[in-house]
Design a protein around this motif. Sequence first.
Motif, short mmCIF file in Angstrom:
data_model
loop_
_atom_site.label_atom_id
_atom_site.label_comp_id
_atom_site.label_asym_id
_atom_site.label_seq_id
_atom_site.Cartn_x
_atom_site.Cartn_y
_atom_site.Cartn_z
N SER A 164 7.45 -9.49 13.36
CA SER A 164 6.61 -8.98 14.45
C SER A 164 5.91 -7.67 14.17
CB SER A 164 7.48 -8.82 15.71
OG SER A 164 8.59 -7.98 15.44
N TYR A 165 6.08 -7.10 12.98
CA TYR A 165 5.43 -5.82 12.65
C TYR A 165 4.23 -6.11 11.74
CZ TYR A 165 9.74 -3.81 14.49
OH TYR A 165 10.79 -3.48 15.30
N GLN A 166 3.03 -5.79 12.24
CA GLN A 166 1.80 -6.13 11.52
C GLN A 166 1.05 -4.90 11.07
OE1 GLN A 166 -1.24 -8.32 13.73
NE2 GLN A 166 -1.63 -9.58 11.93
N CYS A 167 0.56 -4.95 9.84
CA CYS A 167 -0.25 -3.86 9.28
C CYS A 167 -1.64 -3.89 9.89
CB CYS A 167 -0.33 -3.99 7.76
SG CYS A 167 -1.40 -2.77 6.98
N SER A 168 -2.11 -2.76 10.38
CA SER A 168 -3.42 -2.69 11.02
C SER A 168 -4.56 -2.72 10.00
CB SER A 168 -3.52 -1.40 11.85
OG SER A 168 -3.34 -0.26 11.02
#
Length: 429
Positions: A164-168
């Motif tokens: 659930s952690y996405q790089c912008s």
Amino acid sequence: DLDSNDETNCMWLDCNYTATSLVVLAKHVCFHGYHLRLRNIGENVLERVKLPKCTQITPLVVPNIDYNCEWENCGHSFLAVQDFHDHIKLHVNSNPKYCKKGEFIECYWAGCKFKFTSQYKLADHMRTHTKERVIACPTCGKMFATKTKFYDHRKRQLPLELQSYQCSQCSKLFPSERLLRDHMRSHINHYKCSMCDMTCPKPSILAQHIKYRHLNERPYKCNLCEHASVTKANLEQHLTTHCVEKLMICDECNFRCRSLYGLDRHYQTVHGQGCSQLYECHCCQSRFSRGNYLTRHLIKVHDFHWPSGHSRFRYKEDNDGIFRLQTVRYESLEVTQEMMRGNKCPPLPNSVKYNIKQEENSKIPSYVLMICETGEENVVCSSDKKIAITIDDLDEKGNVVRSETVESNEIIRAPENVRCLRSRSQSSK
């Protein structure tokens, strides 16, 4: 009899190793025991911490190395890897646990001059010399220097839909905030070329930049023409131009071409296969099938210019799958301060010749890049000897995490009629 030279097979489960002597076999079997101990530690950790399942298969490769202590005035050798690591702990534990203000604990390993403020940091650093591992995955057997790296190994195998952690910046997904934070550092430019304003996040990229932009060396020669390439891959790509036969063949029809790009384009346009990339101008929403078409559009229509020190634009894939110009670039504080100080070198002529000079009376190796002002052919010249320029990427503890080497010919030092461009200290060259 350990002095026997008869070939002996390892009887460990699923191991087909054949040793040339009983001494080598004993060292090999000791590593099996060491590895089994680390896997047991991994099983104990999994009983206490809930981690994703491991689906990898990593065959065990027993290193064929000698376990020699290179601590100053020691020189002990060991047959068992665990005995070797236990011996190293004696050197580490002979130091105080913590240092007073202004005092340091030195690493006396051969060729190492790092200093630390605590015994724990020295012990952690020594693993870079001894290759000691503290835990192994009980499923695939991969070994790790810290438990944190073992946790990351298991967490990275979490199904993509659960990350659930996405790089912008690149839209890549990660299973934890810490892994995302570590990844974000790869988008920050920590390195600046000392010969221009080019900045980049990795030493390998800087090495490639120096190799292509600032070194005239082209060691790979074509035996069919006068062409010379910087890398072997470039030469292999060039050789396809000499091939009369079109080597790339379409599986669906009789189409043939010389390049993979041409074959991919054929699959996309004729057979509707593959993923066709689309590039869009963020100013007028014009769309293009190739990045260089958008680059030409931005320069001619919107009067855009390449960033200082860079030779092309970078395009980022957005959530809709369309590539657009990356308008944000992150620089580290050190790189930003260096650029603000105005250390910008003037454009170098194509016929420039270089000289790298090491400064004297300096504890840290310091190098000065010099160029010839007069243009005389005999001021700086190459010899037949090869030299290697190494760029090391160090973490906050001084450990080498990445290393890139650029090979070039040795250059003879120029006399006094040269101008010093800039001095830059490096931790290792």
